[in-house]
Scaffold this motif. Structure first.
Motif, short mmCIF file in Angstrom:
data_model
loop_
_atom_site.label_atom_id
_atom_site.label_comp_id
_atom_site.label_asym_id
_atom_site.label_seq_id
_atom_site.Cartn_x
_atom_site.Cartn_y
_atom_site.Cartn_z
N LYS A 1 -40.93 26.30 81.82
CA LYS A 1 -40.33 25.59 82.94
C LYS A 1 -38.86 25.28 82.67
O LYS A 1 -38.48 24.85 81.60
N SER B 1 -33.78 19.70 74.87
CA SER B 1 -32.93 18.75 75.60
C SER B 1 -31.51 18.82 75.01
O SER B 1 -31.24 19.64 74.15
N GLU C 1 -37.13 31.83 84.08
CA GLU C 1 -38.47 31.50 83.60
C GLU C 1 -39.28 32.78 83.35
O GLU C 1 -39.22 33.72 84.15
N GLU D 1 -38.41 24.71 78.44
CA GLU D 1 -39.59 24.83 77.57
C GLU D 1 -39.64 26.28 77.07
O GLU D 1 -39.55 27.21 77.87
N SER E 1 -35.92 22.83 83.97
CA SER E 1 -35.87 21.56 84.72
C SER E 1 -34.45 21.14 85.09
O SER E 1 -34.19 19.96 85.31
N THR F 1 -36.12 16.74 78.99
CA THR F 1 -36.41 18.16 78.71
C THR F 1 -35.76 19.05 79.76
O THR F 1 -35.99 18.88 80.97
N LEU F 2 -34.93 19.99 79.28
CA LEU F 2 -34.25 20.92 80.18
C LEU F 2 -34.97 22.27 80.24
O LEU F 2 -35.06 22.89 81.30
N ASN G 1 -39.59 21.80 73.41
CA ASN G 1 -39.06 21.15 74.61
C ASN G 1 -37.59 20.84 74.32
O ASN G 1 -37.27 19.98 73.50
#
Length: 410
Positions: free
Chosen positions: A209, A93, A107, A226, A211, A223-224, A91
């Protein structure tokens, strides 16, 4: 005297007649009871019996066989989910907030470790670069000054205090340069260049994902992206307490994914938790999956698995030989004799053509065990003859014919 003899003879005849009557009544009663028992037996027998004509027997393709001793795997059934180890899931960030400048992936795309996923604009990184470059310049100057002061100090020209002051300043600038460099490296930035902070993938895998959106402000700790690496996919199976004693590391498993056409995949147990997972009193058992079989899997898929405990030689039949009627299981045994039924309305020649031989079958209750390689372990509720002909193909049809209403289970 004559009258006495006559009376005696008469009494004997009466007693004899009474005895005969009582004997007849007892005989008739016993016959009636026997017929009732036979009728009850025949009625019970007929409920579990089905007959086919020779034509039906041939058309259906009934095949018979016998119980075989088979080496079957004893298994424990368990349910669970596919999962990815923590080290294979990221995850991502950012360590510094800023405005999203560009998003460079979509994605579902595969990325290698170190791939730049997005860039963030933040002016604070310019100050970090300036601090580093300024510290490097000061280090160069102070290093020369330190060398000069050391020479003068050795010759007793300048006091030693001046040398110590220069040495302290040099240490401070080196620490400042190192701190600025570490900050820039943590942000995956060089000491010179752009003020754009790259968001880098720490592992190789598929982007999940996303985000963030272009132009939005990316905050720290959120979290930006995954990214998931499915190459080390494994199973988390829930096993009940009663089965734990039979499970050990190294045992193989077979599991099925319902969304992949019930394709069977193999795995091997590598770990067993030492605590209960939840209120259901189950323990998590972890199993590895061959990487070649896990490429199409994703984390969170529901699986139904068989944990192979050991091999055992047990009496078994082909699984199609066993049918379910209500809450019980049965197999069919072909009776040894067949009856030839002919109608009285036809001649012997016509009866030979239109009459038929009936083949009779009896349903025998069994208790099924483990199933492996198309065979199922069976235990008979009642003993059967050693040479019994057991229906191994067509049992499903016999169950339907016996019930007569078309409602059946298999």
């Amino acid at each position: 005297m004559k009258n006495l003899i006559i009376n005696t003879i008469s009494n004997i005849k009466i007693k004899t007649t009474l005895l005969l009557l009582v004997s007849c009544l007892l005989f008739l009663t016993s016959c009636g009871e026997k017929k009732t028992e036979e009728a009850d037996y025949e009625e019970e027998k007929s409920e579990n019996e089905v007959a086919l004509t020779a034509v039906q027997f041939k058309t259906v393709g009934i095949e018979t066989g016998s119980v075989e001793n088979r080496n079957l795997n004893l298994v424990i059934k368990a349910n669970g989910y596919t999962a990815v180890p923590p080290q294979n899931m990221a995850n991502i960030s950012t360590l510094i907030g800023g405005t999203v400048k560009d998003i460079l992936v979509l994605e579902g795309t595969y990325v290698n470790k170190g791939k730049v996923l997005a860039t963030i604009q933040n002016l604070e990184v310019v100050e970090m670069q300036e601090d580093y470059n300024s510290a490097v310049a000061n280090i160069e100057y102070l290093q020369l000054e330190y060398n000069r002061q050391k020479t003068l100090s050795d010759e007793d020209v300048n006091p030693r205090k001046v040398l110590q002051e220069v040495k302290a300043k040099l240490a401070v600038e080196r620490a400042r340069a190192k701190s600025a460099k570490n900050k820039l490296q943590a942000l995956n930035m060089s000491t010179n260049g752009s003020n754009l902070v790259p968001i880098v993938s720490p592992i190789s895998g598929y982007v999940g994902k996303i985000s963030i959106a272009k132009g939005a402000f990316a905050e720290t700790g959120i979290t930006l992206f995954e990214v998931v690496d499915n190459s080390q996919m494994h199973l988390d199976l829930n096993v009940y307490e009663k089965d734990l004693g039979s499970i050990s590391v190294g045992q193989t498993i077979d599991f099925i994914l319902t969304n992949q056409g019930n394709k069977s995949i193999k795995g091997k147990i590598f770990g067993i938790n030492k605590s209960f997972s939840n209120e259901s009193k189950t323990v998590a058992v972890h199993a590895k999956i061959n990487p070649a079989d896990s490429k199409d899997l994703i984390s969170g898929m529901y699986v139904s698995a068989n944990i192979n405990i050991t091999n055992a030689t047990v009496p078994a039949l082909p699984k199609d030989a066993i049918v379910k009627n209500g809450d019980k299981y049965f197999v069919y045994i072909q009776e040894a004799q067949a009856t030839n039924k002919k109608t009285e309305a036809h001649s012997e020649e016509e009866a030979g053509e239109e009459g038929h031989n009936e083949v009779h079958f009896i349903a025998i209750e069994v208790i099924p065990g483990t199933t492996d390689l198309g065979y199922t372990e069976v235990k008979f509720v009642e003993e059967i003859p050693a040479d019994a002909k057991i229906v191994i193909k067509g049992a499903f049809y016999l169950l339907s014919a016996m019930k007569g209403d078309g409602e059946h289970e298999h």
